[in-house]
Design a protein around this motif. Structure first.
Motif: not given
Length: 193
Positions: A71-96, A125-128
């Motif tokens: 499970p992931s609550d990563i988007e709970f911590k991001l400003p709303q409304p959020n966009y997927t691209v912002n989540t991806l950038v945040h994750l790359k910074e947090k988990f390089p 990013h790959d898309v499945y």
């Protein structure tokens, strides 16, 4: 580590979600699948949407026995409304050290070009894409794209909306939910109105 991000409100998470997530975790090159719980948009009235942490708790209950699904609550911590691209950038910074990919249903691929910075997303990013019964014609730019992977996963036509309506109408939906999720929903009398 390569991680697939499976976004959803998971209101509630059901066996269809788990079948798709497990299929991708076991039959693709993904090392893990993260079930990313989408937070409630504060600007939208959504009476049927449970609290963010109640939905996250259900995802925890549903995935605790799956070693590759988290499970992931990563988007709970991001400003709303959020966009997927912002989540991806945040994750790359947090988990390089990790590589992140998107998981989506075939019915959603045709709207990908409407996403904020979608070109950046599919360049980096790959898309499945898993099959759906009602998907329509696929946008030609995505059919043979090197970053888009068409997954031969089971076709699951089960929706959280159907489950909520069924609970409201006092139908037996026990087979559609993981046992611990059903117990949590039943104990808290969710979706009754």
């Amino acid at each position: 580590m390569k991680i697939g991000l499976y976004f959803g409100t998971f209101n509630p998470i059901h066996i269809g979600h788990l079948i798709i997530a497990n299929h991708l975790a076991e039959y693709s090159d993904l090392d893990q699948v993260w079930m990313v719980v989408t937070p409630h948009n504060p600007h939208k009235q959504k009476h049927t949407l449970l609290d963010d942490y109640q939905r996250l708790h259900m995802v925890h209950l549903a995935t605790e026995e799956y070693g590759k699904i988290k499970p992931s609550d990563i988007e709970f911590k991001l400003p709303q409304p959020n966009y997927t691209v912002n989540t991806l950038v945040h994750l790359k910074e947090k988990f390089p050290a990790n590589e992140f990919a998107l998981i989506m249903g075939e019915d959603n691929i045709n709207s990908l070009h409407k996403w904020k910075n979608y070109e950046y997303i599919i360049e980096n990013h790959d898309v499945y894409v898993y099959p759906r019964l009602k998907s329509g014609n696929i946008d030609p730019q995505f059919v043979n794209h090197s970053k888009i992977h068409w997954v031969d996963a089971p076709v699951i036509e089960l929706s959280s909306t159907f489950i909520r309506e069924s609970i409201k109408n006092k139908k037996n939906i026990i087979p559609m939910l993981p046992a611990k999720v059903w117990e949590y929903v039943e104990h808290n009398l969710f979706y009754r109105k």
